[in-house]
Design a protein around this motif. Structure first.
Motif, mmCIF file in Angstrom:
data_model
loop_
_atom_site.group_PDB
_atom_site.id
_atom_site.type_symbol
_atom_site.label_atom_id
_atom_site.label_comp_id
_atom_site.label_asym_id
_atom_site.label_seq_id
_atom_site.Cartn_x
_atom_site.Cartn_y
_atom_site.Cartn_z
ATOM 1 N N MET A 1 5.214 1.697 7.718
ATOM 2 C CA MET A 1 5.724 2.989 8.122
ATOM 3 C C MET A 1 5.757 3.902 6.908
ATOM 4 N N SER A 2 5.343 5.120 7.073
ATOM 5 C CA SER A 2 5.323 6.041 5.950
ATOM 6 C C SER A 2 6.720 6.584 5.679
ATOM 7 N N PRO A 3 7.002 7.039 4.460
ATOM 8 C CA PRO A 3 8.317 7.590 4.134
ATOM 9 C C PRO A 3 8.670 8.795 4.991
ATOM 10 N N VAL A 4 7.674 9.570 5.394
ATOM 11 C CA VAL A 4 7.937 10.744 6.228
ATOM 12 C C VAL A 4 8.531 10.311 7.554
ATOM 13 N N MET A 5 8.016 9.247 8.156
ATOM 14 C CA MET A 5 8.528 8.771 9.431
ATOM 15 C C MET A 5 9.954 8.242 9.281
ATOM 16 N N LEU A 6 10.247 7.557 8.191
ATOM 17 C CA LEU A 6 11.584 7.022 7.985
ATOM 18 C C LEU A 6 12.597 8.137 7.823
ATOM 19 N N ASN A 7 12.241 9.197 7.137
ATOM 20 C CA ASN A 7 13.161 10.303 6.911
ATOM 21 C C ASN A 7 13.388 11.141 8.153
ATOM 22 N N SER A 8 12.517 11.049 9.129
ATOM 23 C CA SER A 8 12.664 11.914 10.286
ATOM 24 C C SER A 8 13.477 11.273 11.408
ATOM 25 N N ILE A 9 13.984 10.086 11.192
ATOM 26 C CA ILE A 9 14.815 9.415 12.194
ATOM 27 C C ILE A 9 16.240 9.324 11.658
ATOM 28 N N ARG A 10 17.203 9.701 12.494
ATOM 29 C CA ARG A 10 18.618 9.629 12.126
ATOM 30 C C ARG A 10 19.347 8.783 13.164
ATOM 31 N N THR A 11 20.501 8.268 12.788
ATOM 32 C CA THR A 11 21.321 7.466 13.692
ATOM 33 C C THR A 11 22.548 8.270 14.089
ATOM 34 N N CYS A 12 22.801 8.363 15.383
ATOM 35 C CA CYS A 12 23.980 9.054 15.886
ATOM 36 C C CYS A 12 25.217 8.254 15.495
ATOM 37 N N LEU A 13 26.180 8.921 14.915
ATOM 38 C CA LEU A 13 27.404 8.264 14.478
ATOM 39 C C LEU A 13 28.265 7.831 15.664
ATOM 40 N N GLY A 14 28.071 8.464 16.810
ATOM 41 C CA GLY A 14 28.870 8.129 17.982
ATOM 42 C C GLY A 14 28.357 6.937 18.763
ATOM 43 N N CYS A 15 27.070 6.965 19.113
ATOM 44 C CA CYS A 15 26.515 5.899 19.961
ATOM 45 C C CYS A 15 25.618 4.932 19.205
ATOM 46 N N ARG A 16 25.318 5.246 17.935
ATOM 47 C CA ARG A 16 24.481 4.416 17.073
ATOM 48 C C ARG A 16 23.015 4.370 17.510
ATOM 49 N N ALA A 17 22.603 5.233 18.422
ATOM 50 C CA ALA A 17 21.202 5.292 18.828
ATOM 51 C C ALA A 17 20.418 6.087 17.783
ATOM 52 N N ARG A 18 19.175 5.696 17.579
ATOM 53 C CA ARG A 18 18.311 6.392 16.623
ATOM 54 C C ARG A 18 17.561 7.495 17.350
ATOM 55 N N SER A 19 17.510 8.680 16.730
ATOM 56 C CA SER A 19 16.866 9.843 17.344
ATOM 57 C C SER A 19 16.248 10.724 16.276
ATOM 58 N N GLU A 20 15.419 11.629 16.713
ATOM 59 C CA GLU A 20 14.866 12.631 15.813
ATOM 60 C C GLU A 20 15.946 13.659 15.510
ATOM 61 N N PRO A 21 15.925 14.252 14.321
ATOM 62 C CA PRO A 21 16.952 15.230 13.966
ATOM 63 C C PRO A 21 17.043 16.416 14.930
ATOM 64 N N ALA A 22 15.964 16.786 15.565
ATOM 65 C CA ALA A 22 15.989 17.915 16.498
ATOM 66 C C ALA A 22 16.908 17.657 17.690
ATOM 67 N N LEU A 23 17.182 16.391 17.987
ATOM 68 C CA LEU A 23 18.038 16.036 19.114
ATOM 69 C C LEU A 23 19.493 15.819 18.703
ATOM 70 N N LEU A 24 19.774 15.955 17.419
ATOM 71 C CA LEU A 24 21.106 15.676 16.884
ATOM 72 C C LEU A 24 21.688 16.914 16.211
ATOM 73 N N VAL A 25 22.992 16.886 16.000
ATOM 74 C CA VAL A 25 23.707 17.947 15.287
ATOM 75 C C VAL A 25 24.221 17.346 13.983
ATOM 76 N N ARG A 26 24.092 18.106 12.906
ATOM 77 C CA ARG A 26 24.552 17.624 11.594
ATOM 78 C C ARG A 26 25.996 18.034 11.373
ATOM 79 N N ILE A 27 26.778 17.112 10.855
ATOM 80 C CA ILE A 27 28.160 17.365 10.483
ATOM 81 C C ILE A 27 28.251 17.176 8.981
ATOM 82 N N ALA A 28 28.928 18.099 8.316
ATOM 83 C CA ALA A 28 29.061 18.029 6.864
ATOM 84 C C ALA A 28 30.497 18.364 6.480
#
Length: 86
Positions: A1-28
């Protein structure tokens, strides 16, 4: 897997499902509060959640640990979840 693909997947802190960032909201962390980072430009670590009330509420306890700030006020995220995730 290329580094670009690894960086484009995030894990939801609520349900622990992996998704693309476009489907998630960032909290800071902004000061001593956790806030929704709509523009995804706030500095520091970020936590990711699906924009659903269930995921946001499940994530509340884990947000301070994910952002590595022990004493973090998560009430803005709780209000965001209860107010319809606007």
């Amino acid at each position: 897997m290329s580094p670009v693909m690894l960086n484009s997947i995030r894990t939801c802190l609520g349900c622990r499902a992996r998704s693309e960032p476009a489907l998630l909201v960032r909290i800071a962390a902004q000061g001593d509060e956790a806030v929704v980072d709509h523009d995804r430009r706030l500095p520091g670590r970020g936590a990711w959640v699906h924009p659903t009330q269930q995921c946001a509420e499940r994530a509340l306890r884990a947000i301070p640990r994910a952002l590595r700030q022990r004493h973090l006020d998560t009430s803005p995220i709780a209000r965001w979840a209860q107010d319809g995730l606007a």
